[in-house]
Design an enzyme around this catalytic site. Sequence first.
Site, short mmCIF file in Angstrom:
data_model
loop_
_atom_site.label_atom_id
_atom_site.label_comp_id
_atom_site.label_asym_id
_atom_site.label_seq_id
_atom_site.Cartn_x
_atom_site.Cartn_y
_atom_site.Cartn_z
N HIS A 8 4.48 1.31 6.11
CA HIS A 8 5.68 1.41 6.93
C HIS A 8 5.69 2.67 7.80
O HIS A 8 4.90 3.60 7.61
CB HIS A 8 6.92 1.42 6.03
CG HIS A 8 7.00 2.64 5.18
ND1 HIS A 8 7.39 3.86 5.65
CD2 HIS A 8 6.71 2.81 3.89
CE1 HIS A 8 7.34 4.75 4.68
NE2 HIS A 8 6.92 4.14 3.59
N GLU A 81 6.66 0.02 -3.45
CA GLU A 81 6.00 1.29 -3.72
C GLU A 81 5.99 1.59 -5.22
O GLU A 81 6.79 1.05 -5.99
CB GLU A 81 6.66 2.43 -2.94
CG GLU A 81 5.98 3.79 -3.09
CD GLU A 81 4.49 3.77 -2.77
OE1 GLU A 81 3.74 3.01 -3.40
OE2 GLU A 81 4.07 4.54 -1.90
#
Length: 214
Positions: A8, A81
């Site tokens: 990202h 994550e």
Amino acid sequence: MKLYIVRHGETDWNKSRRVQGFSDIPLNDYGIYLAGETAKGLRDVAFDLAYTSPLIRAKKTAEVILGSRETPLIEDAAIKEMGFGVYEGMCISGEAKARESAEFNKFFTDTAHFIPARGGESVEGLLVRTGAFLQELCASEENKEKTILLSTHGAAMTALVNHVKGNLETADFWKEGVPPNCAVTLVEVENKKPEIVFENRVYYKEAVRAWTVD
């Protein structure tokens, strides 16, 4: 099958060197810019399907990259994550560096001996869940001819790529370093076997490596 694996864009916690993990931190303006430049670089890619971490910074990156395409976007916690428990929110470098950051920084400097904080996830656990996701995707008959976007995070992306390389030693987890924000790795899958075509390509002028993963 082609897999475009993307980290990202930047967040304010990336910029201030704070540990993110499961914390749901949005992209900042520069992060949206990076995603936009990446979208330009991938504008000619016809994505059939996209998977994203459910965290907003990864989902927004995927949405910017996909733009006006009517590509199905599926949230999957398997590419979320790594969770860092009570370490999340802690500053690990610079003037605001937390006293207890030395233990967390073993995650980068001595990964084999990194001990998760309370509520956190182990490197081994991250490798298990990302590996299961990748194996299932590569074995999918339904998706074997598709071009797929995977929007994820620094450690999760590294775990996925390490599986492709067959590098499952925690001591070598960061052998290639932390992927830059909006770095793109292309993996081609033939006969259910993934191979890297290129790794950590960026489509913006200046590749700024964040010191933290997210």
